[in-house]
Motif scaffolding. Structure first.
Motif, PDB file in Angstrom:
ATOM      1  N   ARG A 229       0.809  -1.221   0.000  1.00  0.00           N
ATOM      2  CA  ARG A 229       0.000   0.000   0.000  1.00  0.00           C
ATOM      3  C   ARG A 229       0.844   1.274   0.000  1.00  0.00           C
ATOM      4  NH1 ARG A 229      -5.122  -0.666   1.633  1.00  0.00           N
ATOM      5  NH2 ARG A 229      -5.801  -2.764   2.135  1.00  0.00           N
ATOM      6  N   GLY A 230       2.147   1.093   0.010  1.00  0.00           N
ATOM      7  CA  GLY A 230       3.037   2.250   0.058  1.00  0.00           C
ATOM      8  C   GLY A 230       4.218   1.958   0.972  1.00  0.00           C
ATOM      9  N   THR A 231       5.161   2.886   1.005  1.00  0.00           N
ATOM     10  CA  THR A 231       6.369   2.691   1.816  1.00  0.00           C
ATOM     11  C   THR A 231       6.457   3.810   2.847  1.00  0.00           C
ATOM     12  OG1 THR A 231       7.524   1.593   0.020  1.00  0.00           O
ATOM     13  CG2 THR A 231       8.909   2.656   1.678  1.00  0.00           C
ATOM     14  N   VAL A 232       6.838   3.438   4.055  1.00  0.00           N
ATOM     15  CA  VAL A 232       7.098   4.467   5.061  1.00  0.00           C
ATOM     16  C   VAL A 232       8.612   4.573   5.214  1.00  0.00           C
ATOM     17  CG1 VAL A 232       6.785   5.194   7.461  1.00  0.00           C
ATOM     18  CG2 VAL A 232       4.940   3.967   6.273  1.00  0.00           C
ATOM     19  N   THR A 233       9.160   5.742   4.927  1.00  0.00           N
ATOM     20  CA  THR A 233      10.586   5.965   5.148  1.00  0.00           C
ATOM     21  C   THR A 233      10.742   6.700   6.477  1.00  0.00           C
ATOM     22  OG1 THR A 233      10.389   7.947   3.789  1.00  0.00           O
ATOM     23  CG2 THR A 233      11.337   6.007   2.735  1.00  0.00           C
ATOM     24  N   ALA A 234      11.838   6.377   7.174  1.00  0.00           N
ATOM     25  CA  ALA A 234      12.010   6.959   8.511  1.00  0.00           C
ATOM     26  C   ALA A 234      13.478   6.878   8.913  1.00  0.00           C
ATOM     27  CB  ALA A 234      11.156   6.191   9.516  1.00  0.00           C
ATOM     28  N   ASP A 235      13.845   7.684   9.925  1.00  0.00           N
ATOM     29  CA  ASP A 235      15.216   7.586  10.443  1.00  0.00           C
ATOM     30  C   ASP A 235      15.430   6.221  11.097  1.00  0.00           C
ATOM     31  OD1 ASP A 235      15.702  10.132   9.624  1.00  0.00           O
ATOM     32  OD2 ASP A 235      15.176  11.048  11.557  1.00  0.00           O
ATOM     33  N   TYR A 236      14.367   5.751  11.766  1.00  0.00           N
ATOM     34  CA  TYR A 236      14.460   4.456  12.438  1.00  0.00           C
ATOM     35  C   TYR A 236      13.266   3.586  12.060  1.00  0.00           C
ATOM     36  CZ  TYR A 236      18.110   6.481  15.293  1.00  0.00           C
ATOM     37  OH  TYR A 236      19.275   7.068  15.707  1.00  0.00           O
ATOM     38  N   ALA A 237      13.523   2.303  11.791  1.00  0.00           N
ATOM     39  CA  ALA A 237      12.450   1.327  11.575  1.00  0.00           C
ATOM     40  C   ALA A 237      12.592   0.265  12.659  1.00  0.00           C
ATOM     41  CB  ALA A 237      12.566   0.701  10.194  1.00  0.00           C
ATOM     42  N   ILE A 238      11.517   0.092  13.430  1.00  0.00           N
ATOM     43  CA  ILE A 238      11.564  -0.838  14.569  1.00  0.00           C
ATOM     44  C   ILE A 238      10.684  -2.043  14.259  1.00  0.00           C
ATOM     45  CG2 ILE A 238      11.097  -1.134  17.035  1.00  0.00           C
ATOM     46  CD1 ILE A 238      11.346   1.898  17.341  1.00  0.00           C
ATOM     47  N   ARG A 239      11.261  -3.221  14.304  1.00  0.00           N
ATOM     48  CA  ARG A 239      10.465  -4.441  14.097  1.00  0.00           C
ATOM     49  C   ARG A 239       9.978  -4.926  15.460  1.00  0.00           C
ATOM     50  NH1 ARG A 239      12.012  -9.285  13.801  1.00  0.00           N
ATOM     51  NH2 ARG A 239      14.205  -8.912  13.361  1.00  0.00           N
ATOM     52  N   ALA A 240       8.635  -4.900  15.637  1.00  0.00           N
ATOM     53  CA  ALA A 240       8.025  -5.288  16.908  1.00  0.00           C
ATOM     54  C   ALA A 240       7.023  -6.401  16.632  1.00  0.00           C
ATOM     55  CB  ALA A 240       7.344  -4.074  17.542  1.00  0.00           C
ATOM     56  N   THR A 241       7.522  -7.476  16.026  1.00  0.00           N
ATOM     57  CA  THR A 241       6.643  -8.534  15.521  1.00  0.00           C
ATOM     58  C   THR A 241       6.812  -9.857  16.270  1.00  0.00           C
ATOM     59  OG1 THR A 241       8.320  -8.901  13.817  1.00  0.00           O
ATOM     60  CG2 THR A 241       6.407  -7.615  13.174  1.00  0.00           C
ATOM     61  N   GLU A 242       7.546  -9.881  17.351  1.00  0.00           N
ATOM     62  CA  GLU A 242       7.815 -11.052  18.192  1.00  0.00           C
ATOM     63  C   GLU A 242       7.574 -12.416  17.527  1.00  0.00           C
ATOM     64  OE1 GLU A 242       6.763 -12.687  21.921  1.00  0.00           O
ATOM     65  OE2 GLU A 242       8.922 -12.531  22.134  1.00  0.00           O
ATOM     66  N   GLY A 243       6.494 -13.118  17.888  1.00  0.00           N
ATOM     67  CA  GLY A 243       6.272 -14.482  17.397  1.00  0.00           C
ATOM     68  C   GLY A 243       6.067 -14.574  15.892  1.00  0.00           C
ATOM     69  N   PHE A 244       5.868 -13.440  15.220  1.00  0.00           N
ATOM     70  CA  PHE A 244       5.637 -13.426  13.769  1.00  0.00           C
ATOM     71  C   PHE A 244       6.934 -13.147  13.001  1.00  0.00           C
ATOM     72  CE2 PHE A 244       1.773 -12.259  15.927  1.00  0.00           C
ATOM     73  CZ  PHE A 244       0.757 -12.867  15.222  1.00  0.00           C
ATOM     74  N   SER A 245       8.028 -12.987  13.713  1.00  0.00           N
ATOM     75  CA  SER A 245       9.243 -12.481  13.074  1.00  0.00           C
ATOM     76  C   SER A 245       9.863 -13.440  12.065  1.00  0.00           C
ATOM     77  CB  SER A 245      10.292 -12.123  14.145  1.00  0.00           C
ATOM     78  OG  SER A 245       9.742 -11.180  15.033  1.00  0.00           O
ATOM     79  N   ALA A 246       9.543 -14.746  12.178  1.00  0.00           N
ATOM     80  CA  ALA A 246      10.130 -15.716  11.248  1.00  0.00           C
ATOM     81  C   ALA A 246       9.718 -15.422   9.806  1.00  0.00           C
ATOM     82  CB  ALA A 246       9.715 -17.128  11.637  1.00  0.00           C
ATOM     83  N   ALA A 247       8.646 -14.651   9.625  1.00  0.00           N
ATOM     84  CA  ALA A 247       8.198 -14.332   8.263  1.00  0.00           C
ATOM     85  C   ALA A 247       9.158 -13.366   7.572  1.00  0.00           C
ATOM     86  CB  ALA A 247       6.799 -13.731   8.310  1.00  0.00           C
ATOM     87  N   PHE A 248      10.003 -12.693   8.352  1.00  0.00           N
ATOM     88  CA  PHE A 248      10.981 -11.777   7.745  1.00  0.00           C
ATOM     89  C   PHE A 248      12.223 -12.606   7.410  1.00  0.00           C
ATOM     90  CE2 PHE A 248       8.091  -9.068   9.948  1.00  0.00           C
ATOM     91  CZ  PHE A 248       7.993  -7.951   9.150  1.00  0.00           C
ATOM     92  N   GLY A 249      12.444 -12.800   6.115  1.00  0.00           N
ATOM     93  CA  GLY A 249      13.444 -13.728   5.592  1.00  0.00           C
ATOM     94  C   GLY A 249      14.700 -13.893   6.423  1.00  0.00           C
ATOM     95  N   ALA A 250      15.449 -12.806   6.628  1.00  0.00           N
ATOM     96  CA  ALA A 250      16.753 -12.915   7.265  1.00  0.00           C
ATOM     97  C   ALA A 250      16.637 -13.345   8.730  1.00  0.00           C
ATOM     98  CB  ALA A 250      17.465 -11.566   7.185  1.00  0.00           C
ATOM     99  N   SER A 251      15.451 -13.175   9.311  1.00  0.00           N
ATOM    100  CA  SER A 251      15.285 -13.500  10.732  1.00  0.00           C
ATOM    101  C   SER A 251      14.615 -14.856  10.935  1.00  0.00           C
ATOM    102  CB  SER A 251      14.407 -12.433  11.408  1.00  0.00           C
ATOM    103  OG  SER A 251      14.855 -11.154  11.078  1.00  0.00           O
ATOM    104  N   HIS A 252      14.519 -15.630   9.852  1.00  0.00           N
ATOM    105  CA  HIS A 252      13.689 -16.824   9.877  1.00  0.00           C
ATOM    106  C   HIS A 252      14.012 -17.770  11.043  1.00  0.00           C
ATOM    107  CE1 HIS A 252      10.814 -19.586   8.267  1.00  0.00           C
ATOM    108  NE2 HIS A 252      11.704 -20.558   8.314  1.00  0.00           N
ATOM    109  N   ARG A 253      15.305 -17.925  11.367  1.00  0.00           N
ATOM    110  CA  ARG A 253      15.666 -18.893  12.410  1.00  0.00           C
ATOM    111  C   ARG A 253      16.012 -18.231  13.756  1.00  0.00           C
ATOM    112  NH1 ARG A 253      20.106 -22.183  11.588  1.00  0.00           N
ATOM    113  NH2 ARG A 253      20.835 -21.370   9.613  1.00  0.00           N
ATOM    114  N   ASP A 254      15.762 -16.912  13.866  1.00  0.00           N
ATOM    115  CA  ASP A 254      16.152 -16.230  15.110  1.00  0.00           C
ATOM    116  C   ASP A 254      15.284 -16.649  16.295  1.00  0.00           C
ATOM    117  OD1 ASP A 254      17.955 -14.952  13.587  1.00  0.00           O
ATOM    118  OD2 ASP A 254      17.193 -12.924  13.892  1.00  0.00           O
TER     119      ASP A 254
END
Ligand SMILES: Cc1cc2nc3c(=O)[nH]c(=O)nc-3n(C[C@H](O)[C@H](O)[C@H](O)COP(=O)(O)OP(=O)(O)OC[C@H]3O[C@@H](n4cnc5c(N)ncnc54)[C@H](O)[C@@H]3O)c2cc1C
Length: 461
Positions: A229-254
């Motif tokens: 739906r669009g991109t949000v650009t920002a100085d900081y991007a915070i991932r606050a997705t806890e149990g859903f984080s495996a969906a983010f490729g590089a974090s798959h096994r974290d």
């Protein structure tokens, strides 16, 4: 048996219809973009905005605020660190580990105070927590737990032996520990209340907006959260997705998306409450390996949780919270075993959710000024309070404040990754089968079973 299964949680059903905010439409520039509107995302927005009101903060949430574990949990605002103090101490020293534990105690009070101050009505009562032992092996572990806690910063007022009968009459209880550092909450009320407060402060929350990827800052290009739906650009991007984080490729096994399941009964008749003797709002847990957690809800029900099916192959997640029948049966059987007087009270709702478990069971709060990326999670079932402490820590890190919080040992704690599949799936299944078998054996054994020690080795706890 007729009850609602899934539909996110009883907590949301109690709230009635949830009107989600408008999704993102087009490109937006902000100072901070937060992905995920659970407690981590919302508390972080709250503390940042309070500290610096002119910050432009955008929160992107794929469903609606509180949709994840924050709107499904057991409602224990528990002041206990995830993972083991020893592991933090190995890297940062004993004092740092003890400081983290004490910061968690204070966090329970912080949540109670802020919720009251902001007018968030979430049935919060700082009522403490009782942990019962129900056989000789659990009784031994209870004493060991107390001794261990004393070594790691828990004083005589923080954890004490109590007579189980005095608190809650659990069948077959042989002993109990009690801590004041726990509050009862209605989880969805806290999440939705917090979302409202944060919006009132000027934070923009776009619900129904799934983030596809989070990009680091490079050269003059800011960090970004990319959605269809669009991109949000920002100085900081915070991932606050806890149990859903495996969906983010590089974090798959974290972090492993560990499942937890709950049931809630219809309201109990007064005579049943009298028999159980659970007069207040204190939380209840036990010393089993395949442990349970429970609360007396503000509307007079028992909400009872446990592990259920622990993990889905490939870190998959069942979003709607539907729960297998055998899990419901197991939890219902446990509830009846704990409280025979409540055995015939009908079930009203069952649901499940995911929480994040790192390989070493230690949580991380991380922020990198160079890339503009930050994240927090891996709270291993202690996230209701830990998210608040993590949020205040992220605030201090982002605003470059050198505080007590930024020197806590979980800051930039390196994530130890899980094994690839199928090892991950096999390991988790084996670990929980062993814990179940160990509980079974211990009902006759009188000491902690060797099977449980084998499971501890596999789990890395
Ligand atoms: C059944 C259950 C019982 C629990 N009981 C307790 C308890 O009693 N006490 C305790 O301390 N902890 C408990 N926990 C754990 C605790 O609830 C969590 O650790 C905590 O809520 C995590 O909050 P969070 O904001 O980090 O993650 P979440 O609440 O899971 O929020 C993450 C959010 O990110 C959103 N999201 C995911 N992917 C994307 C994407 N690509 N784009 C946009 N948004 C996205 C999700 O929809 C979700 O709303 C329990 C968990 C469960 C599941």
């Amino acid at each position: 048996m007729s009850f609602v299964n899934g539909s996110v949680s009883y907590w949301f059903r109690e709230l009635g219809e949830v009107r989600a905010g408008a999704p993102l439409s087009g490109h937006v520039q902000a100072d901070v973009c937060i992905v995920g509107a659970g407690y981590t995302g919302l508390w972080t927005a709250y503390y940042l905005k309070k500290a610096q009101p002119d910050l432009r903060i955008v929160v992107l949430e794929k469903e609606f605020a509180g949709f994840g574990a924050s709107g499904r949990n057991g409602g224990w605002v528990v002041g206990e660190i995830a993972g083991s103090a020893e592991v933090y101490a190995r890297r940062h020293g004993r004092d740092a580990a003890v400081r983290l534990q004490r910061a968690m105690f204070e966090t329970v009070e912080e949540i109670v105070t802020v919720a009251a101050g902001e007018g968030i009505d979430a049935d919060i009562v700082k009522s403490g927590q009782t942990t019962v032992a129900r056989n000789a092996a659990q009784q031994r572990r209870l004493s060991e737990t107390l001794a261990h806690a004393r070594d790691w910063g828990w004083g005589a007022d923080d954890l004490m032996i109590v007579e189980p009968e005095q608190r809650i009459r659990v069948a077959h209880a042989t002993g109990a520990l009690w801590t004041p550092h726990c509050a009862r909450v209605q989880p969805a009320k806290l999440a939705r209340g917090l979302a409202e407060v944060v919006r009132g402060l000027g934070v923009v929350i776009h619900e129904g907006t799934e983030v596809e990827s989070v990009r680091a800052r490079t050269g003059s290009a800011p960090a970004a959260a990319v959605t269809a739906r669009g991109t949000v650009t920002a100085d900081y991007a915070i991932r606050a997705t806890e149990g859903f984080s495996a969906a983010f490729g590089a974090s798959h096994r974290d972090w492993l998306p560990m499942n937890s399941s709950m049931i809630v009964t219809e309201p109990l008749p007064a005579a049943v409450w009298d028999e159980i003797g659970w007069a207040g709002a204190e939380l209840l847990g036990d010393m089993a390996h395949y442990y349970m957690y429970a609360q007396r809800t503000a509307d007079g029900r028992i909400a009872f949780g446990g592990r259920g099916k622990p993990y889905r192959y490939g870190s998959r997640i069942d979003d709607a919270g539907r729960t297998q029948e055998w899990t419901v049966d197991v939890l219902h059987g446990m509830l009846a075993d704990f409280f025979p007087a409540a055995a015939d009270v009908p079930l009203d709702h069952a649901w499940s959710g995911v929480l994040a478990v790192p390989r070493d069971w230690c949580s991380t709060v991380a922020l990198d000024h160079a890339t503009g990326l930050a994240y927090a999670g891996g709270y291993t079932g202690h996230g209701v309070a830990a998210t608040n402490l993590a949020a205040r820590t992220l605030r201090d890190l982002m605003l470059r404040r050198d505080t007590e919080l930024t020197s806590l040992p979980w800051v930039n704690w390196p994530v130890r990754r899980w094994e690839p599949e199928p090892l991950r799936w096999i390991g988790v299944q084996l670990m929980y089968s062993l814990y179940r078998a160990a509980d079974h054996r211990e009902s006759r054994l009188g000491r902690t079973s060797r099977i449980a020690k084998a499971a501890d080795l596999i789990s890395g706890r």
